[in-house]
Motif scaffolding. Sequence first.
Motif, PDB file in Angstrom:
ATOM      1  N   ILE A 152       0.850  -1.204   0.000  1.00 25.58           N
ATOM      2  CA  ILE A 152       0.000   0.000   0.000  1.00 25.58           C
ATOM      3  C   ILE A 152       0.885   1.253   0.000  1.00 25.58           C
ATOM      4  O   ILE A 152       0.634   2.211  -0.744  1.00 25.58           O
ATOM      5  CB  ILE A 152      -0.957  -0.016   1.221  1.00 25.58           C
ATOM      6  N   ASN A 153       1.936   1.235   0.806  1.00 25.70           N
ATOM      7  CA  ASN A 153       2.828   2.402   0.860  1.00 25.70           C
ATOM      8  C   ASN A 153       3.519   2.665  -0.474  1.00 25.70           C
ATOM      9  O   ASN A 153       3.693   3.809  -0.868  1.00 25.70           O
ATOM     10  CB  ASN A 153       3.883   2.216   1.953  1.00 25.70           C
ATOM     11  N   ARG A 154       3.902   1.600  -1.153  1.00 27.72           N
ATOM     12  CA  ARG A 154       4.559   1.803  -2.457  1.00 27.72           C
ATOM     13  C   ARG A 154       3.584   2.415  -3.462  1.00 27.72           C
ATOM     14  O   ARG A 154       3.973   3.230  -4.297  1.00 27.72           O
ATOM     15  CB  ARG A 154       5.138   0.488  -2.983  1.00 27.72           C
ATOM     16  N   MET A 155       2.318   1.999  -3.378  1.00 29.51           N
ATOM     17  CA  MET A 155       1.318   2.590  -4.261  1.00 29.51           C
ATOM     18  C   MET A 155       1.145   4.081  -3.946  1.00 29.51           C
ATOM     19  O   MET A 155       1.107   4.923  -4.851  1.00 29.51           O
ATOM     20  CB  MET A 155      -0.020   1.862  -4.119  1.00 29.51           C
ATOM     21  N   ILE A 156       1.081   4.414  -2.655  1.00 33.91           N
ATOM     22  CA  ILE A 156       0.942   5.834  -2.257  1.00 33.91           C
ATOM     23  C   ILE A 156       2.138   6.631  -2.793  1.00 33.91           C
ATOM     24  O   ILE A 156       1.975   7.714  -3.359  1.00 33.91           O
ATOM     25  CB  ILE A 156       0.849   5.949  -0.715  1.00 33.91           C
ATOM     26  N   GLU A 157       3.316   6.068  -2.609  1.00 32.58           N
ATOM     27  CA  GLU A 157       4.540   6.745  -3.070  1.00 32.58           C
ATOM     28  C   GLU A 157       4.510   6.943  -4.590  1.00 32.58           C
ATOM     29  O   GLU A 157       4.932   7.983  -5.106  1.00 32.58           O
ATOM     30  CB  GLU A 157       5.751   5.909  -2.639  1.00 32.58           C
ATOM     31  N   PHE A 158       3.997   5.923  -5.298  1.00 32.23           N
ATOM     32  CA  PHE A 158       3.885   6.004  -6.757  1.00 32.23           C
ATOM     33  C   PHE A 158       2.949   7.150  -7.159  1.00 32.23           C
ATOM     34  O   PHE A 158       3.286   7.968  -8.025  1.00 32.23           O
ATOM     35  CB  PHE A 158       3.370   4.664  -7.308  1.00 32.23           C
ATOM     36  N   PHE A 159       1.792   7.223  -6.517  1.00 29.70           N
ATOM     37  CA  PHE A 159       0.844   8.310  -6.814  1.00 29.70           C
ATOM     38  C   PHE A 159       1.492   9.666  -6.504  1.00 29.70           C
ATOM     39  O   PHE A 159       1.385  10.616  -7.279  1.00 29.70           O
ATOM     40  CB  PHE A 159      -0.442   8.160  -5.989  1.00 29.70           C
TER      41      PHE A 159
END
Lengths: 389, 389
Positions: A329-336
Amino acid sequence: MNNFTFRNATKIIFGKDTENLVGNEVKQYADKILLCYGGGSIKKSGLYDRVVKSLTENGIGFVELSGVRPNPRLSLVREGIKLCCDNGIKFILAVGGGSAADTAKAIAVGVPYDGDVWDFNEGKAVVKEALPIGVVLTIPATGTEASDSAVITNEDGWYKKGLHSEFIRPQFSILNPVLTYTLPHYQTASGAADIMAHIMERYFTNVDHVDLTDRLCEAALKTIINNLPVVLEQPENYDARAEIMWTGTIAHNDLLSTGRIGDWASHKIEHELSAIYDIAHGAGLSIVFPAWMKYVYKHNINKFVQFAVRVWDVDLSFESSEVIALEGINRMIEFFRKAGLPVTLEEANISRDRFEEMADKCTASDTKTIGGLVKLDKKDIINIYELAK
Amino acid sequence: MNNFTFRNATKIIFGKDTENLVGNEVKQYADKILLCYGGGSIKKSGLYDRVVKSLTENGIGFVELSGVRPNPRLSLVREGIKLCCDNGIKFILAVGGGSAADTAKAIAVGVPYDGDVWDFNEGKAVVKEALPIGVVLTIPATGTEASDSAVITNEDGWYKKGLHSEFIRPQFSILNPVLTYTLPHYQTASGAADIMAHIMERYFTNVDHVDLTDRLCEAALKTIINNLPVVLEQPENYDARAEIMWTGTIAHNDLLSTGRIGDWASHKIEHELSAIYDIAHGAGLSIVFPAWMKYVYKHNINKFVQFAVRVWDVDLSFESSEVIALEGINRMIEFFRKAGLPVTLEEANISRDRFEEMADKCTASDTKTIGGLVKLDKKDIINIYELAK
């Protein structure tokens, strides 16, 4: 895997210069059409002229409906229905993004219907026929170019609701990645977030043994993850634009839903945001999806571990599923965040004062709940808005 | 990515008990049909009775054409055409595997055509119309259930040739994984090899920047790789049977070809084998594909490295692309072998005495070559047969 029926007959015409083929496609349906679009951008880019030339060369007359705007409005749909009825129009061509296409779809069901078109969005009537439509797409995002849905905003109360019917799948959609070169950074990124959200809404399911479609979803997500940073750096990179555009269609043409039940809570939670605050749908999703995930991941932690490992390349350790799931989930947030998208309501200048109202609207159905992975009630939705602050 | 047009309107009805829906589908097209099938297996399993019951309940009469056999024969196609013409038939229903469906497709183009149906396979005529067809599938393998092709064997000279036309895509295909429970081990494995071959023919391309479709191909291959061993151990494992069956359709419905040019040499090289020696097409492919790969991998080693790493989980080391590529090929060979498939001509009792004749037939087109990844001439094809010994 669940039983399913799958059929998607939309003809996709993809690649460079394909907008010049539009007249040839349209003439199979009608010789006088409604041409539905937004405003200046397609005129500035020359796309409008090329479409008109192709129509004219094929002997097709047209009536225009311009002024479509993001989060397309019911009032314009009603205007379009009247135009079609007054002019005996039998085909609608949308040129633009999801809003132009969704406006065309809503007009298409409204023309042969005696009552008010909003009945379909409210579930008071079922679509039994529609005018055929075609799309020349300029924004990869909503997947409307091959989908059976359209989302319209009713200004009377700011309700944003979808309508679904096999009758509104476009007959054809023309996708030229070059047309997306001029999309601003923010719109490119929001579109990609919308595409990812369409995949993730389907991915997070409680249906077991959906190996093929899980993997197809992961393939589509990885394609966006690898290509979005490229187009944000190089807006005229044809190949990366093409990958995103084609993935946008696959994300929402129902192939990835086959045999499974999706979630769709995040979409509904977001619709309340963009209906009131008029932010880009994709940007609303980059705020809502992380909050939804943090709220529900414990209900099916294995799926979130799979998501982290297969989509975000988190190292698989059997010590803690929770750590892995949260890292995904954190990697997705960072990607966004790296793509310049908001990941909190505060970043989109949305305060908490209408959470209750939005949660009420969101759960206004008979069951008072939403969500396929986890059933969420009004209180859950307020909690998710709070998590997204 | 290349420009492309994609449309596949076949309606897929997938899941348990779905064969009972056949009459309801058929009645949208005709009230008297040709029912085309093989022999005893569908009668023994009770499928024939269920199909007939559903047809009868929907008031549909039928004329029967049975006796379809693997590598389906032109003589039976001609018999079917005559039956349709004599009885005013307007719809053909195939019940069985790829051979029943391909027979139905060839009959469907032959009925409205004045000349001999083999003209289409020889490229002497272009299909301009066809009777609509439907399929109840019992063997996941050829992908014919949603494809635009049919392969027929002409006993006069043992030519095996495909015909291609949008007109022969089935209107609907009914896929119930339970119907595949009784497939023998060998037929299950050959079917899976055929499915993998359909994906690999598309995967190995010289077209660059085909990120999404590469990943979709890899997703489909991994689904077969993970599920075939399960069904070979547990023939009645519904979920694994379902994964293989749905992957078989996706492998060959043209989605995985979008924007790319496939190879298809291995299919043509194999067709010569199964035309003469009448082995299962999939088993021929498990022999030919490894030999083809060993012969051509140096022409696009990066693609073979990607195949090894992403599909067969070979560890990526940047020291030697060749070692990695060959390890991928070896793992595929090992996979076929473990599934009980032949991986050499010797294992299929095929000697080298007709290599030259087969290579001649294989390259009998105008260009005298085959293959999209690497152009192969007669000598190359003999070399590949030699490698497959």
